[in-house]
Design an enzyme around this catalytic site. Structure first.
Site, PDB file in Angstrom:
ATOM      1  N   HIS A 114     -19.856   3.418  20.563  1.00 33.26           N
ATOM      2  CA  HIS A 114     -20.431   3.121  19.221  1.00 33.26           C
ATOM      3  C   HIS A 114     -21.003   4.575  18.512  1.00 33.26           C
ATOM      4  CE1 HIS A 114     -23.783   1.114  16.848  1.00 33.26           C
ATOM      5  NE2 HIS A 114     -22.859   1.893  15.888  1.00 33.26           N
TER       6      HIS A 114
ATOM      7  N   HIS B 261     -30.840  -3.606  17.546  1.00 29.55           N
ATOM      8  CA  HIS B 261     -30.478  -2.638  16.451  1.00 29.55           C
ATOM      9  C   HIS B 261     -31.871  -2.215  16.030  1.00 29.55           C
ATOM     10  CE1 HIS B 261     -25.921  -3.024  16.252  1.00 29.55           C
ATOM     11  NE2 HIS B 261     -26.376  -2.624  17.478  1.00 29.55           N
TER      12      HIS B 261
ATOM     13  N   TYR C 159     -16.905   1.867  15.873  1.00 34.08           N
ATOM     14  CA  TYR C 159     -16.437   1.683  17.399  1.00 34.08           C
ATOM     15  C   TYR C 159     -15.008   2.283  17.694  1.00 34.08           C
ATOM     16  CZ  TYR C 159     -20.523  -1.546  17.620  1.00 34.08           C
ATOM     17  OH  TYR C 159     -21.922  -2.106  17.430  1.00 34.08           O
TER      18      TYR C 159
ATOM     19  N   HIS D 151     -31.671  -4.764  24.356  1.00 28.16           N
ATOM     20  CA  HIS D 151     -30.744  -3.947  23.250  1.00 28.16           C
ATOM     21  C   HIS D 151     -30.860  -4.917  22.023  1.00 28.16           C
ATOM     22  CE1 HIS D 151     -27.605  -1.973  21.154  1.00 28.16           C
ATOM     23  NE2 HIS D 151     -27.033  -3.000  21.028  1.00 28.16           N
TER      24      HIS D 151
END
Length: 607
Positions: free
Chosen positions: A336, A417, A234, A415
């Site tokens: 990211h 992962h 990040y 959202h």
């Protein structure tokens, strides 16, 4: 190649319900109805008017899929490809699988005649002609450079062999072949190279508005950063923006440095707190720079983008405020980077382009984050086909923080992962289900769009919002925890709304006090050797659990369904509204209706 003289293009539109009729149908292949005649070089243009949306189906070459919906439950598609092959196919399936896929195929027979058909694959990936031909051929053209075929179908055909195209992500795969086939049954998908793309075929058809001359652009980018040689980074960079007059952001879009499309996972632009001293000039990894108090105060979201998202246009009567009194001239951009191949010495100057105007619109817009707090308190056991976690924006928060007239949500970005498979947010009012705010039943973390809602959703004080994520960890042998890394998990909905309020984050987390009680329960009654040492972190305690024991997974599910929650009901600058938000009772969530098809199920054919 496709024929260079006049040839018939036949459509297989056969109906049969028995084996004998099926054989007769195949025998009638060469007698199928001719619907158009194509001639080499007859078309100077493949398509006079391109369809509204387009995606390239291969990394090289001009093969593309164009499409648009008619608002009446049908989608029109046009496939444009190389004329030198003998045929091609499009497949629609769950996450692009070659098995149990819905196919539309056009191919050349041994005598040069062209055929078009609706087909499907079984659980072994074998291709079969569909008894219900739902793809309707509109036209076909070819020239020296391109071959184009245009067809339409209903979004929901009520055919069990057809893919139901909904408002979420559609996985499309493409294959081409260079030899003729007598029938679709001769095609072996596993022998063909194929490419996979993700699109939203049935998305909201919103025309892009024309901007007035007052609109200008401003790029917030990181300056020539060398991406670290590690999987997850990040990166934070502070930007000074000299904008003394209030403006409205009316659109924003990504600026991806050429060649880094697969490395930039998502980006956010934050406003810094004008009440505090200006943040230190910083450009580096966020986990070191964020230690400075002044930098960590840059928390108010201005723009957010994730991999696969298109530009976001604001409604004509709303814009995101920027500049003017009370607005800090300092912004923090956070990128990211996902670098699983550990590439070295890669330079990047990506960011977000803001389109702004000093001609203010009627309403200030805002972005509100709902779902689950980024923390390891919630876990997903390994080897799970489906495991669901939910985050709550409770009525106690909305009644405290929302204005009496409520807010209108016009766009949503879901959202997770890598393990995320399905995400949805349901709205409840007075103990009853109201509607699904947004949903993606075929979610893929590689395709995260900010999507305009077909109808704006009105949220009132006292409403309950529940965001749920379904995960698949069948490819993992260790527990997956919540967190910021790409191998960790998230469950978030970024709601874009107006008019702007002070509420920016409304999320929940499992009560830490009760989580420790759960670990103690497993240790004392579940015969687990879990250290209850005070110095041991939640992460380490989750990792000690024996997840091969099915009863431990059942106990974890049951715990999440009853455990109190800690709520983050936060203002724009990361301070919580002055209420006790610890160990609140889990909201009573009434059942939500299951998605339904407008089909007579008794008449459906069985696979």
């Amino acid at each position: 190649m496709f024929p260079s003289r006049s040839h018939h293009f036949s459509i297989l539109n056969l109906r049969f319900g028995s084996k004998e009729a099926f054989l007769v149908g195949l025998a009638m292949l060469l007698l199928a109805v001719t619907i158009c005649i194509l001639h080499y070089g007859a078309a100077s243009k493949i398509q006079d008017k391109p369809l509204r949306h387009m995606v390239l189906l291969e990394n090289t070459g001009g093969t593309r899929l164009e499409w648009e919906t008619d608002g009446l439950g049908e989608v029109l598609m046009s496939l444009v490809t190389d004329p030198r092959g003998r045929g091609a196919l499009l497949g629609f399936s769950e996450r692009g699988a070659l098995e149990l896929a819905d196919l539309v195929v056009f191919w050349s027979g041994h005598d040069g005649e062209m055929f078009f058909a609706d087909a499907w694959t079984d659980k072994d990936g074998m291709v079969h002609l569909d008894s219900q031909q739902d793809y309707k051929l509109e036209s076909g053209q070819y020239s020296r450079d391109q071959f184009s075929i245009t067809f339409r179908r209903k979004l929901d055909t009520c055919d069990p062999h057809d893919y139901h195209i909904d408002d979420g992500t559609t996985h499309v795969f493409f294959s081409s072949f260079n030899r003729p086939f007598s029938s679709v049954e001769e095609i072996n998908l596993k022998e063909l190279p194929h490419s996979l793309r993700m699109v939203q075929l049935a998305g909201y058809e919103l025309p892009n508005p024309l901007f007035s001359p007052s609109v200008s652009s401003l790029e917030i980018i990181v300056p020539n950063v060398t991406i670290p040689q590690q999987e997850t980074t990040y990166w934070c960079h502070v930007v000074h923006v000299g904008m003394t007059r209030k403006h409205h952001i009316v659109m924003f879009e990504p600026v991806i440095y050429p060649g880094n499309e697969q490395l930039v996972h998502h980006m956010e632009v934050f406003q810094c707190d004008p009440a505090l001293e200006p943040p230190a000039q910083y450009s580096g990894p966020c986990d070191t720079g964020m230690k400075a108090k002044s930098l960590s105060s840059c928390r108010h979201v201005l723009a957010a983008w994730a991999f696969g998202a298109k530009p976001l246009y604001y409604p004509e009567d709303a814009g995101l405020p920027m500049g003017g009194p009370g607005f800090s001239p300092f912004l923090r951009i956070e990128i990211h980077y996902n670098n699983p191949l550990l590439l070295d010495n890669v330079s990047d100057s990506s960011g977000i382009r803001l389109h702004v105007t000093p001609q203010l619109r009627k309403y200030d817009a805002g972005i509100m984050e709902i779902g689950i707090v980024y923390s390891p308190r919630q876990a997903i056991p390994p080897s799970q086909a489906v495991f669901t976690l939910s985050g709550y924006c409770p009525s106690s928060c909305t009644s405290t923080a929302l204005p009496a007239h409520g807010i209108w949500v016009f766009a949503s970005q879901l959202h997770t992962h890598l393990a995320g498979r399905k995400v949805f947010t349901h709205l409840f009012r007075a103990g009853k289900y109201v509607q699904t705010l947004s949903e993606d039943a075929h979610y893929n973390s590689s395709f995260q769009e900010i999507r305009r809602l077909k109808n704006e959703v009105h949220i009132l004080p006292g409403d309950l919002l529940v965001t749920s994520c379904e995960y698949n960890t069948e490819d993992r042998d260790i527990v997956t925890l919540g967190g910021f890394g790409i191998s960790d998990e998230m469950c978030v909905n970024y709601m874009h709304y107006y008019p702007r309020t002070d509420l920016e984050l409304c999320k929940s987390d499992t009560s830490l006090t009760h989580l420790h009680k759960f670990f103690s329960f497993l240790n004392n009654y579940g015969k687990e050797d879990i250290c209850m040492c005070s110095q041991m972190s939640v992460i380490d305690q989750y990792k000690q659990i024996n997840w091969t024991r099915e009863e431990n997974i059942h106990l974890l599910r049951a715990f999440y369904n009853i455990s109190p929650i800690d709520v983050h009901c936060n203002t724009s600058f990361a301070t919580r509204f002055p209420v006790n938000w610890q160990a609140l009772p889990l909201p009573d969530v009434p059942p939500s209706p299951s998605p339904s098809h407008n089909c007579n199920t008794s008449s459906l054919l069985q696979p």
